[in-house]
Design an enzyme around this catalytic site. Structure first.
Site, short mmCIF file in Angstrom:
data_model
loop_
_atom_site.label_atom_id
_atom_site.label_comp_id
_atom_site.label_asym_id
_atom_site.label_seq_id
_atom_site.Cartn_x
_atom_site.Cartn_y
_atom_site.Cartn_z
CG ASP A 31 -9.90 -0.92 4.67
OD1 ASP A 31 -9.65 -1.25 3.50
OD2 ASP A 31 -9.25 -1.33 5.66
CE LYS A 64 -3.74 -2.53 2.13
NZ LYS A 64 -4.41 -3.00 3.34
CD GLN A 119 -3.28 -4.55 6.41
OE1 GLN A 119 -3.23 -3.57 5.68
NE2 GLN A 119 -3.84 -5.69 6.03
#
Ligand code: NAP
Length: 293
Positions: free
Chosen positions: A120, A53, A97
């Site tokens: 997200d 990322k 994460q």
């Protein structure tokens, strides 16, 4: 028959190139799209996802405000960092994460991220917006699957899509997207409580495997000509690799390639799309927060 391989890497690159162009336009107006990726601990798969990322952020010309916290970080410490980033107007997107260490409640952490910065798409506000077709951040992996199908020119309207897996981050949101008016598929979800899964998968025009287990979908389950999308990422031991493992998906790739019309490889299929859609969401967050959308 031999399936056409869906090159997720190439499609993801074209999405990321578009994002990079728009980022450079925004920067010329003094707007610097910025994402904070928070990693807690040293889970090797998570470390590798976060590195991917960060690399994509740099390539897109976006600002990287990532934070790597030790495994011992408390829930309170993590929540207070999120609060700080929520209130920092120079940060457009926040991504934590997953999975988090066991002593931290993931639900509470997801709920703490401002929905406007939840790139997200996991916050209940964004999940709710997806459910009722309102604008919001779409979760990256399911959105990536839909974009792959679209870019490959694969007809989805009226097709039967069978999704194996019902997680909150892949299976369930993908079922909503695939059954939306725009995509217009008829959707069946399979899970560990499903009886006769092979018979159900065999009816699919589009099979999506998101179970997290090797060989969940085998050749005998796939109708000739079906489209097979493999979301699964599994590490299996491989002494020929320096790392000692290699990545495989949830479907039996070689045998299924002989009967399917299209198939995604692992790696190089859905994975790169997840990162590309994250870049697109971060750009969108920056545009929205600056009144451009
Ligand atoms: P998850 O939370 O573990 O959910 C797996 C789902 O699959 C569950 O709903 C489970 O059913 C179902 N399932 C498991 N084994 C099954 C079987 N044998 N038959 C039928 N259903 C079965 O996993 P996830 O987070 O959705 O991730 C799924 C896979 O995708 C993992 O390999 C993950 O690493 C990968 N992934 C890849 C990306 C990417 O970017 N490529 C992104 C996210 C995830 P129950 O609900 O009944 O337990």
């Amino acid at each position: 028959m031999s399936a056409q391989i869906i090159d997720g890497k190439a499609i993801a690159k074209s999405v990321r190139d578009d994002v990079a162009k728009k980022v450079s336009e925004l920067k010329s107006k003094g707007i610097n799209p910025c994402l904070a990726v928070i990693l807690v601990g040293e889970n090797p798969a998570s470390v590798s996802y976060v590195t991917g990322k960060q690399k994509a952020l740099a390539e897109a010309g976006m600002t990287d405000r990532s934070v790597h916290l030790p495994e011992s970080t408390t829930e309170e410490e993590l929540l207070s960092l999120i609060e700080k980033l929520n209130n920092d107007t120079s940060v457009n997107g926040i991504l934590v994460q997953l999975p988090l260490p066991k002593h931290i409640n993931e639900d509470r952490v997801i709920m703490a991220i401002k929905p406007e910065k939840d790139v997200d798409g996991f916050h209940p506000v964004n999940v709710g917006n997806l459910m009722i077709g309102r604008p919001g951040f779409l979760p990256c992996t399911p959105h990536g699957v839909v974009v792959l199908l679209e870019k490959m020119g694969i007809e989805t309207s009226g097709k039967h899509c069978v999704i194996v897996g019902r997680s909150n981050i892949v299976g369930k949101p993908l079922a909503i997207l695939m059954s939306s008016k725009k995509v217009n598929s008829t959707v069946t979800i399979c899970h560990t409580g499903t009886k006769n899964m092979a018979e159900i998968v065999k009816q699919a025009d589009i099979v999506v495997a998101a179970a997290g287990h090797v060989s969940t979908v085998t050749r005998d389950m796939v109708k000739p000509g079906a489209v097979v999308i493999d979301v699964g990422v599994n590490r299996i031991p491989d002494s020929t690799k320096k790392s000692g493992f290699r990545l495989v998906g949830d479907v039996e790739y070689e045998p299924i390639s002989e009967v399917a019309s299209f198939i995604t490889p692992v790696p190089g299929g859905v994975g790169p799309m997840t990162i590309a859609m994250l870049m697109a969401n971060t750009l969108e967050a920056a545009e929205k927060q600056n009144g451009l959308l």
